[in-house]
Motif scaffolding. Sequence first.
Motif, PDB file in Angstrom:
ATOM      1  N   ARG A   1      76.613  14.222 -77.654  1.00 22.13           N
ATOM      2  CA  ARG A   1      75.611  14.787 -78.671  1.00 22.13           C
ATOM      3  C   ARG A   1      75.436  16.272 -78.780  1.00 22.13           C
ATOM      4  NH1 ARG A   1      70.073  11.846 -78.524  1.00 22.13           N
ATOM      5  NH2 ARG A   1      69.436  13.685 -79.810  1.00 22.13           N
ATOM      6  N   GLN A   2      75.549  16.965 -77.630  1.00 23.22           N
ATOM      7  CA  GLN A   2      75.310  18.286 -77.801  1.00 23.22           C
ATOM      8  C   GLN A   2      76.364  19.238 -77.931  1.00 23.22           C
ATOM      9  OE1 GLN A   2      72.105  18.848 -77.776  1.00 23.22           O
ATOM     10  NE2 GLN A   2      71.389  16.891 -77.477  1.00 23.22           N
ATOM     11  N   SER A   3      77.736  18.675 -77.991  1.00 17.11           N
ATOM     12  CA  SER A   3      79.120  19.415 -78.031  1.00 17.11           C
ATOM     13  C   SER A   3      78.866  20.265 -79.468  1.00 17.11           C
ATOM     14  CB  SER A   3      80.005  18.763 -77.808  1.00 17.11           C
ATOM     15  OG  SER A   3      80.242  17.882 -79.213  1.00 17.11           O
ATOM     16  N   ASN A   4      79.396  21.319 -79.363  1.00 18.64           N
ATOM     17  CA  ASN A   4      79.644  22.297 -80.771  1.00 18.64           C
ATOM     18  C   ASN A   4      80.194  21.567 -81.683  1.00 18.64           C
ATOM     19  OD1 ASN A   4      78.275  24.147 -79.287  1.00 18.64           O
ATOM     20  ND2 ASN A   4      79.966  25.538 -79.189  1.00 18.64           N
TER      21      ASN A   4
ATOM     22  N   TYR B   1      80.300  18.276 -82.282  1.00 19.05           N
ATOM     23  CA  TYR B   1      79.335  17.174 -82.984  1.00 19.05           C
ATOM     24  C   TYR B   1      78.249  18.124 -83.890  1.00 19.05           C
ATOM     25  CZ  TYR B   1      75.802  13.525 -83.472  1.00 19.05           C
ATOM     26  OH  TYR B   1      75.034  12.803 -83.896  1.00 19.05           O
ATOM     27  N   ILE B   2      77.919  19.105 -83.265  1.00 18.79           N
ATOM     28  CA  ILE B   2      76.562  19.795 -84.396  1.00 18.79           C
ATOM     29  C   ILE B   2      77.387  20.354 -85.494  1.00 18.79           C
ATOM     30  CG2 ILE B   2      75.406  21.977 -84.410  1.00 18.79           C
ATOM     31  CD1 ILE B   2      74.914  21.574 -81.470  1.00 18.79           C
TER      32      ILE B   2
ATOM     33  N   PHE C   1      77.805  17.152 -87.678  1.00 18.64           N
ATOM     34  CA  PHE C   1      76.500  16.614 -88.092  1.00 18.64           C
ATOM     35  C   PHE C   1      76.111  17.563 -89.254  1.00 18.64           C
ATOM     36  CE2 PHE C   1      72.163  16.076 -88.317  1.00 18.64           C
ATOM     37  CZ  PHE C   1      71.693  15.056 -88.105  1.00 18.64           C
ATOM     38  N   THR C   2      76.219  18.674 -89.019  1.00 18.66           N
ATOM     39  CA  THR C   2      75.728  19.973 -90.340  1.00 18.66           C
ATOM     40  C   THR C   2      76.368  19.681 -91.414  1.00 18.66           C
ATOM     41  OG1 THR C   2      75.644  21.145 -88.343  1.00 18.66           O
ATOM     42  CG2 THR C   2      74.560  22.353 -90.434  1.00 18.66           C
TER      43      THR C   2
ATOM     44  N   MET D   1      75.488  16.441 -93.325  1.00 15.80           N
ATOM     45  CA  MET D   1      74.277  16.543 -93.698  1.00 15.80           C
ATOM     46  C   MET D   1      73.987  17.293 -94.963  1.00 15.80           C
ATOM     47  SD  MET D   1      70.780  18.076 -92.040  1.00 15.80           S
ATOM     48  CE  MET D   1      71.087  19.938 -92.187  1.00 15.80           C
TER      49      MET D   1
END
Lengths: 221, 249
Positions: free
Chosen positions: B2-5, B7-8, B11-12, B15
Amino acid sequence: MSTETLEKPIKKESEALFSKRRQRIVSDPLNEDNPITVQVLGICSALAVTVKMEPTLIMSIAVVFVIVFSNLIISLIRNLVPTRIRIIVQLAVIATLVTLVSEVLKAYNYEMYKVLGAFVGLIITNCIVMGRLEAYAMGNKPYDSILDGLGSGFGYAWIILAVAFFRELFGSGSVFDFKVFEAIGWTNFPTNGLMVDSIGAFIVLGLIIWVQRAKTGYVEN
Amino acid sequence: MRQSNGYIILFTAIMTIIVGGLLSVTSQVLGPAQKKSIELDTKSQILGAVMNLEKGDDILGIYDQRIKSLVVDINGEEISTNAKGGAMVAEEVNILKNFKKSTEEREYPVFMYMNASDSNQVDSYILPLYGNGLWDKIWGFVAMDKNGEKIMGVSFDHKGETPGLGARIRDKQIQERYKGKSIYNEGGELVSVYMIKGEKGEPLDPNHVDGLSGATLTAKGVNEMLKSYLTSYEAYFKKVNSGSAQASL
């Protein structure tokens, strides 16, 4: 595998829909933990929109809507949101909801859109909304988050409506644009210019906080 | 994970697509309703300059029945084609865009309030106004009598004047003060109607109205706006009075 099927899963007793704990989630922000008078958040909009009752009511509805739904959405996705960008995600959700409110207002109540204009957009920066997302919705289940949103939303709403009531009454001599003093035959009621100014809101808000703290015995530490 | 780049970023991206899509759909769906409420708002402001509208009045109906419009230039000549070569429609002239041009280049819409029984006779000329208040734009409409000399009514609006002070220009009570005032002085010179500094509550001469206590700068904006637009329309009214513009109706 077989042992698992034999063993009956211990069913956790589900909490009543309106249990004591949940009632407190809603009732606390109304009085003892009020976002405006106790946490002293969201003051700016409390000063800006409370000249008259009608825009205040629309503003209250907008804030309750935004706070409840952003709480719900964030709570639903709380386990998916990467911690490092959680504030950005929260802002995006709030900003989207606020834009929706603003667009609907523009389409169906243009009069109020003109009055509230910028202030509806400024709900995005209303600290109460962000505060609830960060402090509550990120760590709690959706249903509880909705209740928390309702509590904080109405806690905000009743205070700004109370402020608006006194400001409109003494500042314009009316309530919801209904001329109260003329109706009872007091035609030359001297309206108070201070009340339509933001200073009037500070004074009224200060008095409300005083009365409330005298009653609840709340002391800042 | 969940904290990997990766994934971020994923997610962004998701969104952004959802949020962007939602907002553009809303804007598309509500667009027509918004356009309608803006039209209704403009038309009720135009009519508000000459009559007191009640809640529930059929504003669009009254407007169609009573208002005829045209667009003139600084010399009072009618402009019949717009920049794209189509027919000029006064309601479509963007006052804000024109306000940014120099006074000579502006297009000036004229809304004629026709007599209820004789639809060829003009009761009043309603002119749009635009100017700067203290904090932001102010605008409105002024209704002139059929000679373009006396004010029959005004409606003002604003974007961000101080509530209770400058914002009072929106109040009917303030706007009533302009009724029957003359924009010419005794020497026949166009002086417009000035809002004085301070609120005295005394009767004033035909070229002045009582001011707004605590909102001198908003009043100044109103004065400048009125003077500038009335001057720009002067040529048109000269034509109207000499009868040449009347013939072109």
